[in-house]
Design a protein around this motif. Structure first.
Motif, PDB file in Angstrom:
ATOM      1  N   THR A 170      44.906  72.434  69.121  1.00 46.17           N
ATOM      2  CA  THR A 170      43.506  72.006  69.247  1.00 46.17           C
ATOM      3  C   THR A 170      42.758  72.250  67.936  1.00 46.17           C
ATOM      4  O   THR A 170      41.533  72.389  67.927  1.00 46.17           O
ATOM      5  CB  THR A 170      42.796  72.733  70.413  1.00 46.17           C
ATOM      6  OG1 THR A 170      43.041  74.143  70.319  1.00 46.17           O
ATOM      7  CG2 THR A 170      43.258  72.209  71.750  1.00 46.17           C
ATOM      8  N   LEU A 175      40.378  74.389  61.530  1.00 41.17           N
ATOM      9  CA  LEU A 175      38.942  74.664  61.663  1.00 41.17           C
ATOM     10  C   LEU A 175      38.587  76.017  61.048  1.00 41.17           C
ATOM     11  O   LEU A 175      37.553  76.158  60.386  1.00 41.17           O
ATOM     12  CB  LEU A 175      38.528  74.624  63.136  1.00 41.17           C
ATOM     13  CG  LEU A 175      38.368  73.237  63.757  1.00 41.17           C
ATOM     14  CD1 LEU A 175      38.265  73.350  65.272  1.00 41.17           C
ATOM     15  CD2 LEU A 175      37.144  72.526  63.190  1.00 41.17           C
ATOM     16  N   LEU A 212      37.756  75.382  72.665  1.00 42.27           N
ATOM     17  CA  LEU A 212      38.204  74.050  72.256  1.00 42.27           C
ATOM     18  C   LEU A 212      39.082  73.452  73.351  1.00 42.27           C
ATOM     19  O   LEU A 212      40.021  74.095  73.820  1.00 42.27           O
ATOM     20  CB  LEU A 212      38.998  74.136  70.953  1.00 42.27           C
ATOM     21  CG  LEU A 212      38.278  74.785  69.756  1.00 42.27           C
ATOM     22  CD1 LEU A 212      39.231  74.899  68.567  1.00 42.27           C
ATOM     23  CD2 LEU A 212      37.035  73.989  69.375  1.00 42.27           C
ATOM     24  N   ILE A 263      33.840  72.620  73.092  1.00 39.03           N
ATOM     25  CA  ILE A 263      33.858  71.382  72.311  1.00 39.03           C
ATOM     26  C   ILE A 263      35.148  70.632  72.626  1.00 39.03           C
ATOM     27  O   ILE A 263      36.241  71.189  72.551  1.00 39.03           O
ATOM     28  CB  ILE A 263      33.798  71.661  70.793  1.00 39.03           C
ATOM     29  CG1 ILE A 263      32.507  72.396  70.439  1.00 39.03           C
ATOM     30  CG2 ILE A 263      33.882  70.350  70.011  1.00 39.03           C
ATOM     31  CD1 ILE A 263      32.426  72.805  68.977  1.00 39.03           C
ATOM     32  N   ASP A 264      35.008  69.357  72.991  1.00 42.09           N
ATOM     33  CA  ASP A 264      36.169  68.504  73.215  1.00 42.09           C
ATOM     34  C   ASP A 264      36.566  67.911  71.868  1.00 42.09           C
ATOM     35  O   ASP A 264      35.819  67.125  71.277  1.00 42.09           O
ATOM     36  CB  ASP A 264      35.811  67.391  74.198  1.00 42.09           C
ATOM     37  CG  ASP A 264      37.023  66.568  74.617  1.00 42.09           C
ATOM     38  OD1 ASP A 264      38.047  66.608  73.902  1.00 42.09           O
ATOM     39  OD2 ASP A 264      36.946  65.880  75.654  1.00 42.09           O
ATOM     40  N   VAL A 265      37.731  68.298  71.360  1.00 40.84           N
ATOM     41  CA  VAL A 265      38.151  67.858  70.033  1.00 40.84           C
ATOM     42  C   VAL A 265      38.918  66.539  70.059  1.00 40.84           C
ATOM     43  O   VAL A 265      39.402  66.082  69.012  1.00 40.84           O
ATOM     44  CB  VAL A 265      39.011  68.946  69.341  1.00 40.84           C
ATOM     45  CG1 VAL A 265      38.235  70.241  69.207  1.00 40.84           C
ATOM     46  CG2 VAL A 265      40.324  69.172  70.092  1.00 40.84           C
ATOM     47  N   LYS A 268      38.468  63.672  67.393  1.00 45.35           N
ATOM     48  CA  LYS A 268      37.513  64.179  66.396  1.00 45.35           C
ATOM     49  C   LYS A 268      38.275  64.687  65.170  1.00 45.35           C
ATOM     50  O   LYS A 268      39.278  65.387  65.286  1.00 45.35           O
ATOM     51  CB  LYS A 268      36.665  65.323  66.968  1.00 45.35           C
ATOM     52  CG  LYS A 268      35.572  64.894  67.923  1.00 45.35           C
ATOM     53  CD  LYS A 268      34.684  66.086  68.275  1.00 45.35           C
ATOM     54  CE  LYS A 268      33.523  65.681  69.173  1.00 45.35           C
ATOM     55  NZ  LYS A 268      33.984  65.265  70.505  1.00 45.35           N
ATOM     56  N   GLU A 272      34.294  66.816  61.643  1.00 43.41           N
ATOM     57  CA  GLU A 272      33.319  66.515  62.700  1.00 43.41           C
ATOM     58  C   GLU A 272      33.167  67.689  63.651  1.00 43.41           C
ATOM     59  O   GLU A 272      32.045  68.099  63.998  1.00 43.41           O
ATOM     60  CB  GLU A 272      33.770  65.263  63.463  1.00 43.41           C
ATOM     61  CG  GLU A 272      32.778  64.778  64.507  1.00 43.41           C
ATOM     62  CD  GLU A 272      33.251  63.543  65.246  1.00 43.41           C
ATOM     63  OE1 GLU A 272      32.546  63.119  66.180  1.00 43.41           O
ATOM     64  OE2 GLU A 272      34.335  63.008  64.899  1.00 43.41           O
ATOM     65  N   THR A 273      34.286  68.246  64.072  1.00 42.69           N
ATOM     66  CA  THR A 273      34.231  69.413  64.964  1.00 42.69           C
ATOM     67  C   THR A 273      33.587  70.593  64.263  1.00 42.69           C
ATOM     68  O   THR A 273      32.777  71.320  64.851  1.00 42.69           O
ATOM     69  CB  THR A 273      35.654  69.805  65.417  1.00 42.69           C
ATOM     70  OG1 THR A 273      36.286  68.682  66.027  1.00 42.69           O
ATOM     71  CG2 THR A 273      35.598  70.948  66.417  1.00 42.69           C
TER      72      THR A 273
END
Length: 288
Positions: A170, A175, A212, A263-265, A268, A272-273
């Motif tokens: 994810t 990130l 996530l 947050i739905d990744v 993305k 953006e995430t």
């Protein structure tokens, strides 16, 4: 010759005695730039040895006055990197009265770059130092992200600015590194049904955690590609849809218990995430 002693802002005592010519360096910051330039210039004179007296963090006229007097007594000179106009003018005036030679190290460059940018400089002391501090904070955040990646050491969760939690693939690690370049310390924890989430996770304030999640079909595709890259069969349990649904269900339970934003990744990009996370971080009072 009269010996004069006085203290700098760092508490060091500067004397006007030396067997070599003395150059006094006045700076409204650390003074490293001035010293580097002076030593480089002095090296052009058969390695000409000079005694450097660095006076950092100059912010009042008294220090300037003391330095001018010391330079006059030793027949030395003064070089400076002060950017505050009032202090510059005072130094030049006092040095002229005492017939002390003065070199403005920053002035010509400020003037040149000002013409290039077609605007006046900020004239704020210590801006280079602040840039250096930003750099070291970034390095520290990157080292933090590497050390506490993938739940390696749960103790890092309590020291992190942000904690990312979610199932495998994810984008937790990408990130973490992206946010580290924004000088944010990030730790991440993979959620696996067979492995109990560390107790430290439930001690972290919920506003510091980000859950996530991802669409099961997309996760299945990502994991299949990952297995191919590793030279493994796509039929492995790692990419099994039933297994994926089980992991996502477990992840949802943990995230709900933590009580953090989700947050739905799916579909993305990391950037953006990350921007969504940064917005949550700012609203929560986090500082970059």
């Amino acid at each position: 010759m009269k010996i004069r002693l006085y203290r700098t802002r760092e508490g060091r005592t500067i004397s006007n005695t030396s067997e070599h010519p003395i150059i006094y360096l006045l700076s409204d910051s650390v003074g490293e730039t001035a010293e580097f330039v002076v030593r480089a210039a002095a090296s052009q004179f058969n390695g000409g040895e000079v005694a450097i007296r660095r006076i950092p963090y100059v912010d009042d006229k008294k220090i300037i006055q003391e330095t001018v007097h010391a330079a006059a007594e030793t027949k030395g000179m003064i070089a400076f990197t002060m950017v505050v106009t009032e202090l510059q003018e005072y130094l030049l005036e006092e040095a002229n009265k005492a017939s002390v030679p003065v070199v403005d190290i920053m002035g010509p460059m400020l003037e040149g770059i000002g013409k290039l940018f077609q605007r006046e400089p900020k004239r704020e002391p210590g801006l280079v130092r602040r840039l250096d501090e930003d750099y070291f904070r970034k390095v520290e955040a990157i080292e933090f992200a590497v050390k506490y990646d993938d739940g390696r050491d749960p103790r890092g969760l309590l020291r992190a600015d942000i904690v990312l939690i979610g199932v495998s693939r994810t984008s937790k690690t990408p990130l973490s590194m992206y946010l580290a370049h924004k000088r944010i310390k990030v730790a991440n924890v993979p959620l696996v049904p067979e492995v109990e989430a560390p107790e430290e996770l439930y001690m972290v304030p919920s506003e510091k955690c980000i859950g996530l999640t991802i669409d099961p079909d997309q996760l299945n595709g990502i994991r299949r590609e990952r297995l191919k890259a590793l030279g493994l069969t796509s039929q492995a349990n790692y990419a099994n849809m039933e297994r994926i649904l089980q992991e996502l269900e477990y992840s949802e339970k943990v995230i709900k218990r933590v009580g953090c934003p989700i947050i739905d990744v799916s579909n993305k990009a990391v950037e953006e995430t990350a921007n969504i996370i940064l917005e949550i971080f700012r609203k929560g009072g986090g500082q970059r």
